[in-house]
Design an enzyme around this catalytic site. Structure first.
Site, PDB file in Angstrom:
ATOM      1  N   ASP A 146       0.810  -1.218   0.000  1.00 17.37           N
ATOM      2  CA  ASP A 146       0.000   0.000   0.000  1.00 17.37           C
ATOM      3  C   ASP A 146       0.845   1.270   0.000  1.00 17.37           C
ATOM      4  O   ASP A 146       0.355   2.328   0.423  1.00 17.37           O
ATOM      5  CB  ASP A 146      -0.945   0.008   1.202  1.00 17.37           C
ATOM      6  CG  ASP A 146      -2.236  -0.745   0.940  1.00 17.37           C
ATOM      7  OD1 ASP A 146      -2.580  -0.942  -0.242  1.00 17.37           O
ATOM      8  OD2 ASP A 146      -2.902  -1.147   1.909  1.00 17.37           O
TER       9      ASP A 146
ATOM     10  N   HIS B 194      -4.182   4.297  -5.776  1.00 20.89           N
ATOM     11  CA  HIS B 194      -2.977   4.042  -4.974  1.00 20.89           C
ATOM     12  C   HIS B 194      -2.162   2.879  -5.531  1.00 20.89           C
ATOM     13  O   HIS B 194      -0.941   2.842  -5.353  1.00 20.89           O
ATOM     14  CB  HIS B 194      -3.338   3.802  -3.498  1.00 20.89           C
ATOM     15  CG  HIS B 194      -3.807   2.423  -3.181  1.00 20.89           C
ATOM     16  ND1 HIS B 194      -5.107   2.018  -3.342  1.00 20.89           N
ATOM     17  CD2 HIS B 194      -3.150   1.326  -2.694  1.00 20.89           C
ATOM     18  CE1 HIS B 194      -5.240   0.763  -2.963  1.00 20.89           C
ATOM     19  NE2 HIS B 194      -4.063   0.306  -2.568  1.00 20.89           N
TER      20      HIS B 194
ATOM     21  N   LYS C 124      -0.470   4.693  -1.105  1.00 24.78           N
ATOM     22  CA  LYS C 124      -1.377   5.520  -0.303  1.00 24.78           C
ATOM     23  C   LYS C 124      -0.755   6.847   0.105  1.00 24.78           C
ATOM     24  O   LYS C 124      -1.486   7.753   0.543  1.00 24.78           O
ATOM     25  CB  LYS C 124      -1.826   4.750   0.941  1.00 24.78           C
ATOM     26  CG  LYS C 124      -2.827   3.647   0.646  1.00 24.78           C
ATOM     27  CD  LYS C 124      -3.275   2.939   1.931  1.00 24.78           C
ATOM     28  CE  LYS C 124      -4.321   1.878   1.648  1.00 24.78           C
ATOM     29  NZ  LYS C 124      -4.738   1.159   2.881  1.00 24.78           N
TER      30      LYS C 124
ATOM     31  N   HIS D 135      -4.896  -5.795  -5.564  1.00 24.09           N
ATOM     32  CA  HIS D 135      -6.341  -5.570  -5.595  1.00 24.09           C
ATOM     33  C   HIS D 135      -6.984  -6.177  -6.842  1.00 24.09           C
ATOM     34  O   HIS D 135      -8.173  -5.945  -7.095  1.00 24.09           O
ATOM     35  CB  HIS D 135      -6.669  -4.079  -5.512  1.00 24.09           C
ATOM     36  CG  HIS D 135      -6.616  -3.543  -4.111  1.00 24.09           C
ATOM     37  ND1 HIS D 135      -7.519  -3.914  -3.140  1.00 24.09           N
ATOM     38  CD2 HIS D 135      -5.756  -2.678  -3.517  1.00 24.09           C
ATOM     39  CE1 HIS D 135      -7.227  -3.287  -1.998  1.00 24.09           C
ATOM     40  NE2 HIS D 135      -6.154  -2.532  -2.204  1.00 24.09           N
TER      41      HIS D 135
END
Length: 366
Positions: free
Chosen positions: A226, A254, A229, A281
C-alpha cells in the site's frame, strides 16, 4: 603429513578455481572451510564471525556440529580474536583458555588446534578460522601455520565481501519495511499490520510450494503493498465511513501510484515490490483493479498478498469499521473462493488456520 611445493601449488589453484565458480554464499563459505581444513590435513574446520554489537562469536560454518554462539572472549577462539593473535596449540586440553563445554555437548575430543584471526580491509578483526585435530594424531607446526594463514587471508577477502553484500541486502529490506510502515501510518493502520501481512504471505508462499527464496522475497516486499497511499489525500484515506463512488475511484489510484514509484528501480526487491503494489487488488474472476486481470494471469505475489492483506484488514479495527470475528471472515473466504481469491490459496489457508492464528498472536497490536 606434508605436501611438496608442486602439490601445494596444485591444491591451492584447484581450491581457488572451485571457490571462484561459486556464487551461493553458503556454498562458497563451505568451500573455504574445506580448503582451510585440507591444506593442513585437519579433521575439522570452523569459520567464526564476530558480532561486535552483540559481543558474540558465532559459527558461520562448523564441521560436524550445529551452529554455535558464545561470548566474544570465551575459549581459544575468543582469546585469539581478542588478542588478534594466531594460535598453534598441540595440548588443547591443558590450555587455560580452552572451553571444554563444546566437547562435552558434542562428544568430540579436541586434541590439537590452530586459530587464525581474520581481518577486514580496515584491519579490524572480523572473526577467525579454526582447525581441529591434525590427522593421524600428528601435531600442527610452523609450516601448517603458514599454510593456514595463507588460507585465512584469502578467506577473509571473500567473507568481507559476503558480509558487506548481506549488510547491503539487509539495509534494503529494512528500508522497504520502513517505507511500508510509513504508507500504513498515513492511513492509520494498526501497528503490526505490515508485519503480519509479511508473515502471512511467507507462510502462504511456502504452503503453495514456492521455493524458499521466493517466499523470502515475498515476505520482504509485501509490506510495500500500500505504499501508493502516500499519494492519497488524508480526507479520503482516513474518512470515517463509506467512500463515495468518486472517492473510491481516487482511492483505487494508490495501486498505480505505488507501481509508478517502484517499477523503474533496477533493484530486484523493488521490482518484486512493484508487482505486489500493482496487483494486490486484482481479483481471481477479473473484477478487480487496476487492469481486471484474471486467474493465474495475476502474479502469484499479488494473489498471495491479496489474501494476506484482506485477512488482516478484516480482523483489525479501522476508522471506518469494527474488526470482524473469524467466523465471519471464513464465511466470506468460502463465498469469495474463485471470485476474489485464488481457490487453491483459500484451501491452503483454511487447512492451516492455526498457523495463521499463531502469527496473529505473535504480532498482536498493543
Amino acid at each position: 603429513m606434508k605436501r611438496n611445493t608442486d602439490e601445494l601449488l596444485t591444491f591451492i589453484l584447484d581450491s581457488i578455481s572451485k571457490i571462484a565458480s561459486l556464487h551461493n554464499p553458503d556454498k562458497l563459505l563451505m568451500a573455504l572451510s574445506e580448503m582451510s581444513r585440507d591444506i593442513v590435513f585437519a579433521d575439522r574446520c570452523s569459520i567464526w564471525i564476530l558480532d561486535k554489537r552483540k559481543k558474540k562469536l558465532w559459527t558461520r560454518v562448523a564441521d560436524g556440529v550445529k551452529p554455535i554462539e558464545m561470548d566474544e572472549k570465551v575459549g581459544l577462539v575468543g582469546h585469539a580474536v581478542e588478542e588478534n593473535k594466531s594460535l598453534v596449540i598441540n595440548d588443547v586440553q591443558g590450555d587455560k583458555h580452552f572451553n571444554s563445554e563444546i566437547d562435552k555437548k558434542t562428544g568430540y575430543e579436541t586434541k590439537t588446534m590452530m586459530v587464525i584471526p581474520m581481518e577486514n580491509n580496515h584491519g579490524e578483526v572480523m572473526g577467525a578460522i579454526q582447525v581441529i585435530n591434525k590427522k593421524e594424531n600428528e601435531t600442527f607446526d610452523e609450516q601448517d601455520l603458514k599454510y593456514l594463514t595463507l588460507a585465512a587471508s584469502y578467506a577473509a577477502e571473500s567473507i568481507s565481501t559476503i558480509l558487506l553484500m548481506e549488510e547491503i541486502n539487509q539495509t534494503q529490506k529494512e528500508i522497504i519495511y520502513r517505507m511500508g510502515v510509513t504508507g500504513e501510518n498515513r492511513s492509520k493502520e494498526t501497528g503490526f499490520h505490515v508485519k503480519r501481512v509479511a508473515e502471512y504471505s511467507w507462510l502462504l508462499g511456502k504452503l503453495y510450494g514456492l521455493p524458499l527464496r521466493e517466499c523470502n522475497i515475498l515476505r520482504d516486499v509485501s509490506p510495500m503493498h500500500d505504499i501508493g497511499k502516500i499519494g492519497i489525500a488524508d480526507a479520503i484515506l482516513n474518512k470515517p465511513g463509506r467512500l463515495t463512488d468518486e472517492e473510491m475511484e481516487v482511492m483505487k489510484t494508490h495501486v498505480q501510484i505505488g507501481y509508478d514509484i517502484l517499477e523503474s528501480s533496477e533493484l530486484p526487491l523493488l521490482q518484486a515490490a512493484s508487482i505486489v503494489a500493482h496487483e494486490h487488488h486484482e481479483k481471481y474472476d477479473g473484477s478487480g483493479y487496476p487492469r481486471g486481470t484474471i486467474g493465474e494471469d495475476i502474479h502469484i505475489y499479488g494473489r498471495i498478498t491479496a489474501l494476506a492483506d484482506v485477512f488482516d484488514a478484516l480482523g483489525s479495527e479501522r476508522v471506518y469499521k469494527k474488526a470482524w470475528d473469524d467466523v465471519r471472515i471464513f464465511k466470506l473466504f468460502e463465498e469469495e473462493k474463485g471470485k476474489h481469491f485464488d481457490p487453491k490459496l483459500i484451501e491452503l489457508f483454511m487447512e492451516n488456520k492455526e498457523k495463521f492464528f499463531a502469527i496473529r498472536n505473535e504480532f498482536t497490536d498493543v
